[in-house]
Enzyme design. Structure first.
Site, PDB file in Angstrom:
ATOM      1  N   LYS A  54      35.397  37.282  41.784  1.00 48.47           N
ATOM      2  CA  LYS A  54      36.123  38.109  41.309  1.00 48.47           C
ATOM      3  C   LYS A  54      35.327  39.718  40.803  1.00 48.47           C
ATOM      4  CE  LYS A  54      38.375  34.691  38.867  1.00 48.47           C
ATOM      5  NZ  LYS A  54      38.770  33.336  38.324  1.00 48.47           N
ATOM      6  N   GLN A  98      36.477  31.943  32.325  1.00 53.78           N
ATOM      7  CA  GLN A  98      36.890  30.919  33.443  1.00 53.78           C
ATOM      8  C   GLN A  98      36.966  29.522  32.950  1.00 53.78           C
ATOM      9  OE1 GLN A  98      36.934  31.983  36.738  1.00 53.78           O
ATOM     10  NE2 GLN A  98      37.078  30.000  37.522  1.00 53.78           N
ATOM     11  N   ASP A 121      44.748  36.902  32.471  1.00 57.17           N
ATOM     12  CA  ASP A 121      45.133  35.434  33.204  1.00 57.17           C
ATOM     13  C   ASP A 121      46.736  34.995  32.788  1.00 57.17           C
ATOM     14  OD1 ASP A 121      43.277  34.076  34.703  1.00 57.17           O
ATOM     15  OD2 ASP A 121      41.980  33.411  32.942  1.00 57.17           O
TER      16      ASP A 121
HETATM   17  N1  GUN Z   1      39.916  28.517  36.856  1.00 58.63           N
HETATM   18  C1  GUN Z   1      40.498  28.174  38.194  1.00 58.63           C
HETATM   19  N2  GUN Z   1      41.353  29.097  38.318  1.00 58.63           N
HETATM   20  C2  GUN Z   1      41.131  29.861  37.309  1.00 58.63           C
HETATM   21  C3  GUN Z   1      42.020  31.260  36.895  1.00 58.63           C
HETATM   22  O1  GUN Z   1      42.916  31.577  37.657  1.00 58.63           O
HETATM   23  N3  GUN Z   1      41.762  31.792  35.579  1.00 58.63           N
HETATM   24  C4  GUN Z   1      40.572  31.140  34.868  1.00 58.63           C
HETATM   25  N4  GUN Z   1      40.582  31.601  33.643  1.00 58.63           N
HETATM   26  N5  GUN Z   1      39.904  29.925  35.271  1.00 58.63           N
HETATM   27  C5  GUN Z   1      40.241  29.534  36.206  1.00 58.63           C
END
Ligand code: GUN
Length: 298
Positions: A54, A98, A121
């Site tokens: 990311k 995350q 998100d």
């Molecule tokens: N963990 C796995 N995929 C995601 C996601 O798309 N967003 C977040 N915040 N955590 C994750």
């Protein structure tokens, strides 16, 4: 029939290139770049890889990336204080914490603490409610990425029968909402669904998001259906020590000869998630600076 293999990697790359151009235009108009803050708590190796990817993608798009890596022993109060600080920071347009979080932290408390207008998100209940009621808000990245691939493949989805397998807040439920919005007839299937093969058999669109390797069999698929595989499952390691292969929730080889189109794993839905995250961050920056943005142009 051999299905068209949907190249999510190429689609995501194109989307990221368009976002980079829009970042440059936004910078000229406002004198600043969109900013994404990503918070990682603990040392989960898979999460560390996601966060690194990311960060790289954010920087490559010309945006500001604010990484916060906290120890696995961070208290919930300290994490909430960081979220408060990011909510108040004018340089931060998007906040992503995350998941999963360590067991002593209440994920719901953290998600609901994020300002819904920075919740790129789309996990905050306010954004879930906005999606369900047709209000402008943030849509979770993975299902929105799936919808982009579906529309690119099929054009207008109105009237099509869709089945979403899985009912998570992150993928299944928002995916179903998005398909309803596109005027599909939507069935949400899950672990208690009876005769899943018959439910799948009548669907023009199948979105598999259950997290069970190759659970959806080729013979369940209606000829010509469009199959979107959200699953990323790693098979057990090989005796030689090499990593097991990545497989989706769909028996890809079996579905290939029946479906009209199908996403591969890897290289299908996976790359879309980060591209949509950047897009959500970009939209947030435009809203916060009151600069217009065509959110229907991908
Ligand atoms: N963990 C796995 N995929 C995601 C996601 O798309 N967003 C977040 N915040 N955590 C994750």
């Amino acid at each position: 029939m051999t299905a068209n293999i949907i190249d999510g990697k190429a689609f995501a790359l194109g989307l990221r290139e368009r976002i980079a151009t829009q970042v440059a235009t936004f910078r000229e108009a406002t004198g600043r770049v969109p900013g994404l803050a990503v918070v990682l708590v603990g040392e989960d190796p898979a999460s560390a890889v996601y966060v690194r990817n990311k960060h790289k993608a954010t920087v490559a798009a010309g945006m500001a990336s604010f990484e916060h890596k906290l120890s696995a022993h961070t208290s919930q109060a300290d994490l909430l204080a960081l979220v408060d600080q990011l909510n108040a920071d004018p340089a931060v347009d998007g906040i992503l914490v995350q998941l999963p979080l360590p067991g002593h932290i209440d994920e719901r408390a953290v998600i609901t603490r994020i300002d819904p207008d920075k919740d790129v998100d789309g996990f905050h209940p306010v954004n879930a409610g906005r999606l369900a009621t047709g209000l402008e808000g943030f849509v979770p990245c993975t299902p929105l990425g799936c919808l982009m691939l579906l529309k690119d493949q099929l054009g207008d989805l109105a009237g099509l029968d869709a089945v979403v397998i899985g009912r998570s807040n992150i993928v299944g439920k928002p995916m179903a909402q998005l398909l309803v919005k596109e005027s599909c007839t939507v069935t949400v299937a899950h672990s208690k669904t009876r005769d899943l093969s018959s439910v799948v058999k009548r669907a023009d669109i199948v979105v598999a998001a259950v997290g069970r390797p190759e659970m959806v069999k080729g013979e369940w698929i209606k000829p010509g259906a469009c199959v979107i595989d959200v699953g990323i499952n790693r098979e057990p390691a090989q005796p030689g020590g090499s990593n097991g292969r990545l497989v989706g929730d769909v028996d890809f080889a079996g579905a290939l000869s029946v479906a009209g189109a199908i996403t591969p794993v890897p290289g299908g839905v996976g790359p879309m998630t980060i591209a949509v995250l950047l897009r959500n961050t970009m939209i947030s920056a435009h809203r916060r600076e009151d600069v217009s943005y065509d959110k229907d142009a991908w």
